[in-house]
Structures are given as C-alpha cells and as structure tokens.
Design an enzyme around this catalytic site. Sequence first.
Site, PDB file in Angstrom:
ATOM      1  N   SER A  36      26.674  40.465   4.361  1.00  0.00           N
ATOM      2  CA  SER A  36      27.354  39.402   3.615  1.00  0.00           C
ATOM      3  C   SER A  36      28.512  39.885   2.753  1.00  0.00           C
ATOM      4  O   SER A  36      29.413  39.113   2.445  1.00  0.00           O
ATOM      5  CB  SER A  36      26.358  38.645   2.746  1.00  0.00           C
ATOM      6  OG  SER A  36      25.677  39.520   1.887  1.00  0.00           O
TER       7      SER A  36
ATOM      8  N   HIS B 274      24.715  34.882   8.321  1.00  0.00           N
ATOM      9  CA  HIS B 274      26.172  34.758   8.475  1.00  0.00           C
ATOM     10  C   HIS B 274      26.622  34.827   9.931  1.00  0.00           C
ATOM     11  O   HIS B 274      27.818  34.732  10.202  1.00  0.00           O
ATOM     12  CB  HIS B 274      26.890  35.848   7.670  1.00  0.00           C
ATOM     13  CG  HIS B 274      26.726  35.688   6.199  1.00  0.00           C
ATOM     14  ND1 HIS B 274      27.555  34.914   5.431  1.00  0.00           N
ATOM     15  CD2 HIS B 274      25.791  36.185   5.355  1.00  0.00           C
ATOM     16  CE1 HIS B 274      27.149  34.950   4.171  1.00  0.00           C
ATOM     17  NE2 HIS B 274      26.090  35.714   4.099  1.00  0.00           N
TER      18      HIS B 274
ATOM     19  N   LYS C 154      25.184  28.303   5.004  1.00  0.00           N
ATOM     20  CA  LYS C 154      26.494  28.884   5.373  1.00  0.00           C
ATOM     21  C   LYS C 154      27.168  27.928   6.371  1.00  0.00           C
ATOM     22  O   LYS C 154      27.705  26.920   5.968  1.00  0.00           O
ATOM     23  CB  LYS C 154      26.329  30.288   5.964  1.00  0.00           C
ATOM     24  CG  LYS C 154      25.270  31.147   5.310  1.00  0.00           C
ATOM     25  CD  LYS C 154      25.663  31.672   3.954  1.00  0.00           C
ATOM     26  CE  LYS C 154      24.551  32.541   3.382  1.00  0.00           C
ATOM     27  NZ  LYS C 154      24.473  32.507   1.940  1.00  0.00           N
TER      28      LYS C 154
HETATM   29  C1  LIG Z   1      22.426  37.800   4.624  1.00  0.00           C
HETATM   30  C2  LIG Z   1      21.833  36.704   3.807  1.00  0.00           C
HETATM   31  N1  LIG Z   1      20.540  36.392   3.987  1.00  0.00           N
HETATM   32  C3  LIG Z   1      19.954  35.414   3.274  1.00  0.00           C
HETATM   33  C4  LIG Z   1      20.646  34.701   2.318  1.00  0.00           C
HETATM   34  C5  LIG Z   1      19.949  33.656   1.512  1.00  0.00           C
HETATM   35  O1  LIG Z   1      20.305  32.394   1.932  1.00  0.00           O
HETATM   36  P1  LIG Z   1      20.158  31.104   1.028  1.00  0.00           P
HETATM   37  O2  LIG Z   1      21.422  30.948   0.267  1.00  0.00           O
HETATM   38  O3  LIG Z   1      19.943  30.007   2.007  1.00  0.00           O
HETATM   39  O4  LIG Z   1      18.996  31.280   0.117  1.00  0.00           O
HETATM   40  C6  LIG Z   1      21.988  34.977   2.115  1.00  0.00           C
HETATM   41  C7  LIG Z   1      22.764  34.211   1.114  1.00  0.00           C
HETATM   42  O5  LIG Z   1      23.561  34.664   0.382  1.00  0.00           O
HETATM   43  C8  LIG Z   1      22.598  36.012   2.867  1.00  0.00           C
HETATM   44  O6  LIG Z   1      23.894  36.333   2.674  1.00  0.00           O
END
Ligand SMILES: Cc1ncc(COP(=O)(O)O)c(C=O)c1O
Length: 430
Positions: free
Chosen positions: A217, A245, A276
């Site tokens: 991310s 992502h 996202k």
């Molecule tokens: C790689 C990754 N996994 C999981 C999440 C968590 O997602 P959520 O915002 O739906 O809690 C994020 C969010 O920033 C992320 O970037």
Amino acid sequence: MPEKFPDSEAAKKVIQIKENFDFENGHLSPSLKDDDNILSKCFNYHAPGQARDLGIYPYFREIEETGSSHVVIDGKRVITISSNNYLGLAKDPRVISAGVNALEKFGIGCTGSRFLNGTLNLHRALEKDISEFLNREDSIVMSTGFQANQGTISCLLGRKDVAFSDRENHASIYEGCAVAPGKTLRYRHNDMEHLEYLLKKNSHIKGKLIITDSVFSMSGDVANLPDIVKLAKNYGATLLVDEAHGMGVLGDGGKGACEYFNVEKDVDIYVGTFSKSLGSIGGFVSAKSSVAEYIRHKASAFIFTAALPPASVAGVIEGLRILVDDTERRTRLHENTAYIKRAFFDMGIQVNNNQVPIVPIQIGDEALTLYMNRLLFDDGVFAGVAVSPVVPPLKAMIRTSYTCEHTREDLDQILDSFKKNMKQLGVFPQ
Ligand SMILES: Cc1ncc(COP(=O)(O)O)c(C=O)c1O
C-alpha cells in the site's frame, strides 16, 4: 492554517520547522519527559500541536465536499491524490441508489453481529457474488478489511504453527500475527531468498502460512507471487494473499495480482477489502468451504463486532457488478497511471514499472516532506504523507494515488506543482 508562505521563504521555513518540531530519531513522536503515570505520555505529546502551529500538520483534514478526483477543504476545491477510490465508484449514482434502497428497506445498521442477529440476505448475496467472481467455494463478508486480515490470521495461526510475513505487509496482518498464538517470522520485503531461507530452516514445522499483500500500500510494489507460489508448494506452506489494492486494478477481469500472474488456483486464502476499488467499506475472505466455515465460527474480529451496514453491502454488490461489466474504467485508470508515472520518471523520479496507481514520491527528510505537502496543498493538490513509523526513519514520502476520474488537466496540474515545489526546495536534480 497560516497564510500561504512566500516562495523565497522556503528554505527558512524548513529550518524553522526543524528547529521547532519535535523530531525524535527523525520521526514524529511524543516527547516523553515526565513518565510518572500512564497519562504522562499524552500530556507531553506536543508534536501534532507544533506541526499545526507551523502550518504543516497533514492529518485529519476536514473534507467538506467529496468528488472522485476533487474534494473541498477549508472552502477550497483541490485535486485529491490521496484516496484509494481507484475506479471512481464511491459516488457512482448506481451505487448510491443501491445503498439508498437498502437503507430504506433495512435501516441504518444491523445492531449486532453477523453471528447472531446481523446476517441479512444481502450479506449472503454479496458473499455468493464474491465467491463467483473469484471462483472460490465460499466467502465471508466482514466489517472492514482490517478485521478480515486480523480475524483470519489470528484464528488460523495455532500454537505450533509459523507464519512467514513480508516486512512491508499491512498493519492488519501484523496485528493478526501479534494476536495469534503461533510464531511469526518476517522476511525482507519481496526477498525470495530470505523467504526460502526461513522456510528451509522451519521445514520440520507442519503448519506453515505464507502471508503477503499482493500490492503493497505504501510503495506500490507488487508481490512476486509466481515465486511465492513455487516456494509455498516446495515447502508445503499454505498461502494467504491480501488483494486490498490489487482487486479492481490488476488482471484482465480486475481480480487482482493473482489473476495477473495466473496463480489464482495456487492461492489458498484470498483476503480483500471494499474500501479501495469498490469505494465503500468492508472486507472479505474467500477460501474453500471448510476453511471459511472454520473462520466464520472462530474469528473474534468477525464474531464480536457488528455486521457491515445494509447500505454498504448493497452499494458493494452494485459496485462489484460495475467492476466486472465496465472494463473501460480500468483501462482509463491504467492510462492515467501510465501517464503520471512516465511524467514523474521524466522528472528524474524513480517509479515502479507496473500498473499500480500508487506512486510514492520519496523525499526522505521529514521536515521537507511535511512542508512540501503543504506547498502542494497551496497549489490545490491534496496528497497523503507517510512518515516514520509507517515508513522507516528518513524515508518520508508523499504517497500519491490516482483514479480513472482524474483528467489530463488534473494530472498536469499535479505534475506542475511537484515540479515547481521540488525545484524550489532543492529536492531533486532539475
Ligand atoms: C494492504 C491493505 N490491507 C488491508 C487494509 C485494510 O482495509 P480496510 O480499510 O478495509 O480496513 C488496507 C487499508 O489500508 C490495506 O492497504
């Protein structure tokens, strides 16, 4: 916020920031002077206030209006390059209308856990759609992507098991590993030799779980899934991939990096989020029926929290339909990504040669990064900032991300602002 700083004052301003800001070991941290009781750290936590006084505080900005490529902050319309609304679905009229209908039918919330009273037929419909989309036996819709990772990992990683986790994995993976009774070994980011070394060293362990983000991310790197899959097979490890992502962005069908690399069948557990590309909130895990059944009954982060609200579920069902049918959005996203990456590359900035619309601009020094971000905002560009501990000390960056809704004019305005401000601050050789 103070008035806009005059350009000629840039260097002075950075020095002023360095002198007046509480950089401890190069990162935004509390000054722990008086640690006599549990709250002392709070009373001595001055960094955010100092940053606000200096006009460089980048967090919790109040957004007054939203659009796909623009937002209004402090009464000013700015281009946003800090959201993950890659396909512009957050404000799609069809998604909104699906949400409104569900809101009117079911109300604003489920007032309880999926486990007991919070499972609507809508949740099951979405789970079936996701399973079909990803060609999985079963899926579980959770309230956030964070909980999907945290809940899944913490209930699967038993006392005698070992997880092998990429060092750049998301915080929710770290949290899942921390809560689980099993051990976690972190391998160097995308370093297959290190992963193999750790797997070899632990080959006597029966329960091995490799965990990786498909798209990281902060850096926008893509995991080396073909090699990870080979290692998982060779060492008898189970593989969990977080496609937060990747979904909606990579692969011909928008299923993510697993599709892009044609390794979908080799991935045991697929975790994703609706926050996202699907423009909403919520997360999911997809796996074989028996694995999903176990997680559904064992994951605390799923059982002991309220269900995803009906409007969000219905919006995601509609969003997923659009993601599948409207491939043109993904094409536009890739075109925008290619355009901005090419232009940054021509400016002398290192960019990843992939289709991921996350483009970090590494500045390094935290004062410079925070000030740069402020100057971008003055030019009408709203970006995100990552400083330590989100990134290593002295690797501060402006995290930029793009959507299919950005126009060429938007992208050119962003580039002009970066060019002007980086030159003024002497951040890169131009
Ligand atoms: C790689 C990754 N996994 C999981 C999440 C968590 O997602 P959520 O915002 O739906 O809690 C994020 C969010 O920033 C992320 O970037």
